[in-house]
Write a protein that holds these residues in place. Sequence first.
Motif, PDB file in Angstrom:
ATOM      1  N   UNK A 297       0.809  -1.202   0.377  1.00  0.00           N
ATOM      2  CA  UNK A 297       0.083   0.506  -0.115  1.00  0.00           C
ATOM      3  C   UNK A 297       0.572   1.338   0.129  1.00  0.00           C
ATOM      4  N   UNK A 298       1.011   1.764  -1.637  1.00  0.00           N
ATOM      5  CA  UNK A 298       1.994   3.062  -1.598  1.00  0.00           C
ATOM      6  C   UNK A 298       1.215   4.140  -1.378  1.00  0.00           C
ATOM      7  N   UNK A 299       0.894   5.470  -1.073  1.00  0.00           N
ATOM      8  CA  UNK A 299       0.878   6.697  -2.036  1.00  0.00           C
ATOM      9  C   UNK A 299       1.913   7.421  -2.241  1.00  0.00           C
ATOM     10  N   UNK A 300       1.541   8.269  -3.179  1.00  0.00           N
ATOM     11  CA  UNK A 300       2.463   8.895  -4.166  1.00  0.00           C
ATOM     12  C   UNK A 300       2.230  10.470  -4.408  1.00  0.00           C
ATOM     13  N   UNK A 301       2.560  11.424  -3.484  1.00  0.00           N
ATOM     14  CA  UNK A 301       2.144  12.756  -3.614  1.00  0.00           C
ATOM     15  C   UNK A 301       3.446  13.613  -4.517  1.00  0.00           C
ATOM     16  N   UNK A 302       3.105  14.225  -5.210  1.00  0.00           N
ATOM     17  CA  UNK A 302       3.869  15.656  -6.329  1.00  0.00           C
ATOM     18  C   UNK A 302       3.362  16.589  -5.385  1.00  0.00           C
ATOM     19  N   UNK A 303       4.162  17.407  -4.747  1.00  0.00           N
ATOM     20  CA  UNK A 303       4.311  18.144  -3.543  1.00  0.00           C
ATOM     21  C   UNK A 303       4.468  19.764  -4.973  1.00  0.00           C
ATOM     22  N   UNK A 304       3.221  20.514  -4.923  1.00  0.00           N
ATOM     23  CA  UNK A 304       2.996  21.609  -5.336  1.00  0.00           C
ATOM     24  C   UNK A 304       2.031  21.250  -6.139  1.00  0.00           C
TER      25      UNK A 304
ATOM     26  N   UNK B  66       2.344   2.864  -6.902  1.00  0.00           N
ATOM     27  CA  UNK B  66       1.067   3.396  -6.273  1.00  0.00           C
ATOM     28  C   UNK B  66       0.310   3.091  -6.097  1.00  0.00           C
ATOM     29  N   UNK B  67      -0.504   3.227  -5.221  1.00  0.00           N
ATOM     30  CA  UNK B  67      -1.541   2.397  -5.149  1.00  0.00           C
ATOM     31  C   UNK B  67      -2.804   3.870  -5.099  1.00  0.00           C
ATOM     32  N   UNK B  68      -2.405   4.533  -4.450  1.00  0.00           N
ATOM     33  CA  UNK B  68      -2.820   5.933  -4.122  1.00  0.00           C
ATOM     34  C   UNK B  68      -2.589   7.267  -4.785  1.00  0.00           C
ATOM     35  N   UNK B  69      -2.865   7.917  -5.133  1.00  0.00           N
ATOM     36  CA  UNK B  69      -1.700   9.372  -6.045  1.00  0.00           C
ATOM     37  C   UNK B  69      -3.264  10.480  -5.361  1.00  0.00           C
ATOM     38  N   UNK B  70      -2.347  10.825  -4.786  1.00  0.00           N
ATOM     39  CA  UNK B  70      -2.432  12.284  -3.635  1.00  0.00           C
ATOM     40  C   UNK B  70      -1.783  13.514  -4.654  1.00  0.00           C
ATOM     41  N   UNK B  71      -3.248  14.356  -4.839  1.00  0.00           N
ATOM     42  CA  UNK B  71      -2.458  15.957  -5.682  1.00  0.00           C
ATOM     43  C   UNK B  71      -3.126  17.143  -3.961  1.00  0.00           C
ATOM     44  N   UNK B  72      -1.560  17.286  -3.669  1.00  0.00           N
ATOM     45  CA  UNK B  72      -1.970  18.902  -3.380  1.00  0.00           C
ATOM     46  C   UNK B  72      -2.210  19.823  -3.306  1.00  0.00           C
ATOM     47  N   UNK B  73      -3.001  20.989  -2.768  1.00  0.00           N
ATOM     48  CA  UNK B  73      -2.286  22.485  -4.021  1.00  0.00           C
ATOM     49  C   UNK B  73      -1.476  22.516  -2.041  1.00  0.00           C
TER      50      UNK B  73
ATOM     51  N   UNK C  76      -6.802   3.743  -9.585  1.00  0.00           N
ATOM     52  CA  UNK C  76      -5.831   3.524  -8.460  1.00  0.00           C
ATOM     53  C   UNK C  76      -7.053   5.046  -7.685  1.00  0.00           C
ATOM     54  N   UNK C  77      -6.511   4.886  -6.217  1.00  0.00           N
ATOM     55  CA  UNK C  77      -7.249   5.805  -5.018  1.00  0.00           C
ATOM     56  C   UNK C  77      -6.932   7.167  -5.714  1.00  0.00           C
ATOM     57  N   UNK C  78      -7.654   8.382  -5.929  1.00  0.00           N
ATOM     58  CA  UNK C  78      -7.464   9.117  -5.784  1.00  0.00           C
ATOM     59  C   UNK C  78      -7.826  10.253  -4.802  1.00  0.00           C
ATOM     60  N   UNK C  79      -7.168  11.420  -4.386  1.00  0.00           N
ATOM     61  CA  UNK C  79      -6.948  11.584  -2.963  1.00  0.00           C
ATOM     62  C   UNK C  79      -6.573  13.340  -3.014  1.00  0.00           C
ATOM     63  N   UNK C  80      -6.943  14.012  -2.283  1.00  0.00           N
ATOM     64  CA  UNK C  80      -7.368  15.401  -2.046  1.00  0.00           C
ATOM     65  C   UNK C  80      -6.690  15.913  -1.244  1.00  0.00           C
ATOM     66  N   UNK C  81      -5.538  17.110  -1.560  1.00  0.00           N
ATOM     67  CA  UNK C  81      -5.311  17.420   0.481  1.00  0.00           C
ATOM     68  C   UNK C  81      -5.313  19.267  -0.224  1.00  0.00           C
ATOM     69  N   UNK C  82      -5.396  19.581   0.983  1.00  0.00           N
ATOM     70  CA  UNK C  82      -5.453  21.308  -0.005  1.00  0.00           C
ATOM     71  C   UNK C  82      -5.157  22.031   1.503  1.00  0.00           C
TER      72      UNK C  82
END
Length: 201
Positions: free
Chosen positions: A97-104, A125-132, A159-165
């Motif tokens: 179970x791996x989540x990846x975030x592209x910062x910025x 990656x099983x989750x992709x988190x897209x941070x603002x 995969x699971x898409x994730x939001x981080x704001x």
Amino acid sequence: PIASVGDYEAVKRIAIEVGPLGQDRPYGSPVIAGLARAIRAAIDRAYDAVRHAPRHRIHTFLASSDIHLKHKLQISREQCVAQVRDMVAYAASLCPDVEFSPEDAGRSDPEFLFIVLRAAIEAGATTINVPDTVGYTTPAEYGALFRAIRENVPGADKIVLSAHCHNDLGLATANTLAAIQNGVRQVEVTINGIGERAGNT
């Protein structure tokens, strides 16, 4: 990130004490995640902390915006993609179970962002988190970004898409709702909006 002894000990204790709870419930025990920079030593440290939980995750991140690549990391786009591919694959070798975030992500060139996310998915990656990360994206922009990811990144439907704001403009909750409207299935939130810098959703 598990960057200090205190952080490491806290996450490890949560993994040991909270991780097993709820195993008899319909949804099972919680997933305990550790955040790590996209370098081996940090990933190893995060894994060592979370591995005590029955369900554990490594969440790794690397910046994808040109301003971060040039001024913060001092690496090229090509080096960024290679590092994402290598470190996500390494994390996946330790933990399924791996989540990846592209910062910025909000200030990243969308076409390059698609390349980075594709590399992360292909690496495991099983989750992709897209941070603002800087908290300056508007709901229309943030929702459109997720729609574009779903349309342009091979494997995004698997995969699971994730939001981080972040809440610099008071739009963190609105941005999160826009993300949900555009296919996000995980939202990263805090209690009462407490969070880094200007707070989170």
